[in-house]
Design a protein around this motif. Structure first.
Motif, PDB file in Angstrom:
ATOM      1  N   GLN A 179      -0.606  -0.030 -10.490  1.00 22.93           N
ATOM      2  CA  GLN A 179       0.733  -0.244 -11.045  1.00 22.93           C
ATOM      3  C   GLN A 179       1.382   1.075 -11.448  1.00 22.93           C
ATOM      4  OE1 GLN A 179       0.036  -3.047 -14.200  1.00 22.93           O
ATOM      5  NE2 GLN A 179       0.035  -4.821 -12.827  1.00 22.93           N
ATOM      6  N   GLY A 182       3.211   2.520  -8.698  1.00 23.23           N
ATOM      7  CA  GLY A 182       4.327   1.715  -8.208  1.00 23.23           C
ATOM      8  C   GLY A 182       3.932   0.605  -7.269  1.00 23.23           C
ATOM      9  N   ARG A 184       2.907  -2.771  -7.233  1.00 24.95           N
ATOM     10  CA  ARG A 184       2.805  -3.899  -8.140  1.00 24.95           C
ATOM     11  C   ARG A 184       2.575  -5.221  -7.420  1.00 24.95           C
ATOM     12  NH1 ARG A 184       4.225  -2.328 -13.156  1.00 24.95           N
ATOM     13  NH2 ARG A 184       5.316  -0.331 -13.352  1.00 24.95           N
ATOM     14  N   GLU A 188       3.575  -4.621  -1.318  1.00 30.13           N
ATOM     15  CA  GLU A 188       3.668  -3.170  -1.455  1.00 30.13           C
ATOM     16  C   GLU A 188       2.330  -2.491  -1.162  1.00 30.13           C
ATOM     17  OE1 GLU A 188       7.145  -3.188  -4.924  1.00 30.13           O
ATOM     18  OE2 GLU A 188       5.042  -2.803  -5.433  1.00 30.13           O
TER      19      GLU A 188
END
Length: 481
Positions: A179, A182, A184, A188
């Motif tokens: 996390q 980035g 999350r 992704e």
């Protein structure tokens, strides 16, 4: 299939409570919330919260101590219930089940109808459950805990892409690190280059991702059913003679003992059920003093119960089951081994069939210097003659409640009356001072210290007397043989 409130649901099924409710468990010298119901969650309480803080937020909170072992037994009950949907059911942690419904969904009208029936049955039983269905075990786990629904066959990314990376069964430290970068969501993470992720986090995140998306296989290991120690025999012609019944019981007993031997177990209780041609059934129960799996030693113990059976027009079915089983590991034979203990156990079992195993008792030594507490009485079938009687001074074989006699001074009286007998002291040995156990409440020892004497009288009586210095007085408490 995930049960987010398994522990609280188990307790509330038996003892319903109106209002917020939580189970508490002591962790790190502090009572914390272990599980809670939906009303407590809506008030802002959560797992791991200290009980004092929870009561500050919710003064009306009702609580009980948690029992993790009982919760695990309840989960095993749910696992057995889930076999109505498919034969392959395993445990998923301490609050979930994993099912392989391949080839079984059509029996309930399809996957959607099966999930609907699962939810309906759980709601009827008062159990909160969340269900996820997908082609892979990892995807089903993620949907049950973060989405609850069905993933389209062959397209798991459509259902998992928006879910957080915690749905990949990663540890908390890895999730926090992802996390911070980035990453999350699962989408992704899938779109990120794999080589840098593997160098930084190791193979675990990518392995969990591939398992959820079906790139890496992951098996479902069903929990094996516990062994069943039962055998049944259907007879072509009814029987009624005691010898015929015993012969059938011997054949059933051999089959059960073979299973017990394979599992290194022994039977402590057996039940022989005899069904007559008129559909009436009679049972002969047998309880053993020790775990056994030797048919030659068990079979004669059934004779007394079988002799009392009313065969009527005949018996056409026999069933024998070991209702209570205990571990019985294989023991190494020795040239000094003896069968005296086995014969004693057989004697206790035979007597127990007549008067009950609980009524056959033995004396065992106890760790106490108080005469009345120097032994315990335990059922012979559930205890072993262990320990030894250690005493610096002899103890009488007969003990009774202290009986006062006339006397004064710290030495035994020369003449005294006891049980309507006039006795004369010939020799006195002592004193032996015994202090009371202050941590135990005993009205007989309220007088404090006792000085015991072994007194031999001219009339042949050998008595155990004691004197109480705090409240001067003499008492007789025992008699030597």
């Amino acid at each position: 299939m995930w049960f987010p409130r398994l522990a609280s649901d188990r307790v509330l099924r038996a003892h319903p409570v109106d209002g917020p409710f939580a189970l508490t468990l002591k962790q790190n010298n502090a009572n914390r919330i272990y599980c809670l119901n939906a009303q407590a969650e809506r008030l802002g309480l959560h797992r791991g919260m200290s009980v004092s803080d929870a009561r500050a937020f919710c003064p009306d909170l009702q609580s009980r101590p948690a029992e993790p072992r009982s919760d695990m037994r309840f989960l095993h009950v749910l696992r057995r219930w889930a076999t109505r949907y498919c034969p392959w059911v395993g445990l998923e942690g301490d609050s979930g089940l994993v099912l392989d419904i391949t080839g079984a969904a059509h029996l309930f009208g399809g996957e959607a109808m099966m999930l609907s029936d699962m939810r309906r049955q759980l709601a009827r039983g008062g159990v909160s459950g969340r269900i996820g269905l997908a082609d892979t075990r990892g995807a089903a786990w993620a949907l049950a805990r973060h989405g609850e629904g069905l993933a389209a066959p062959g397209a798991p990314m459509e259902a998992l892409g928006a879910l957080p990376v915690t749905a990949l069964r990663l540890d908390e430290g890895t999730v926090t690190a992802l996390q911070r970068l980035g990453l999350r969501s699962i989408a992704e993470l899938e779109a990120t280059a794999r080589a840098p992720l593997a160098r930084r986090f190791g193979p675990e995140p990518l392995l969990r991702l591939d398992q959820a998306l079906g790139r890496q296989p992951e098996q479902i290991t069903p929990l094996a059913e516990p062994p069943h120690y039962g055998a049944r025999m259907t007879l072509p012609e009814p029987i009624g003679l005691q010898g015929d019944v015993m012969a059938g019981a011997a054949r059933l007993l051999e089959r059960i003992c073979d299973r017990l031997k394979a599992q290194e177990a022994g039977a402590r209780a057996l039940c022989l059920t005899l069904r007559r041609v008129d559909q009436e059934a009679q049972s002969v129960e047998l309880r053993l003093a020790r775990p056994l799996r030797d048919p030659a030693r068990i079979l004669p113990l059934f004779e007394r119960g079988v002799s009392k059976v009313e065969a009527g027009y005949g018996i056409d079915q026999m069933r024998l089951e070991a209702t209570r089983v205990e571990p019985l590991p294989v023991q190494q034979l020795s040239h000094v081994s003896t069968d005296s203990r086995a014969r004693l156990d057989d004697l206790v079992s035979r007597l127990g069939t007549r008067i009950g195993l609980e009524n056959i008792r033995r004396f065992l030594p106890a760790d106490s210097h108080i005469p009345e507490r120097g032994f315990i009485v335990a059922p012979a079938a559930y205890s072993r003659p262990e320990g030894s009687w250690v005493s610096l001074r002899p103890r009488p074989l007969r003990l009774f409640a202290p009986e006062p006699i006339a006397g004064s001074g710290p030495r035994p009286p020369q003449h005294f009356r006891w049980r309507r007998m006039r006795l004369v002291t010939a020799r006195a040995t002592g004193p032996e001072r015994i202090a009371p156990e202050w941590w135990l409440e005993d009205d007989n020892w309220r007088s404090g210290l006792r000085d015991y004497w072994h007194v031999e009288t001219r009339q042949g009586r050998r008595l155990w007397l004691f004197h109480t210095p705090q409240r001067p007085g003499w008492f007789v408490q025992g008699e030597f043989a």
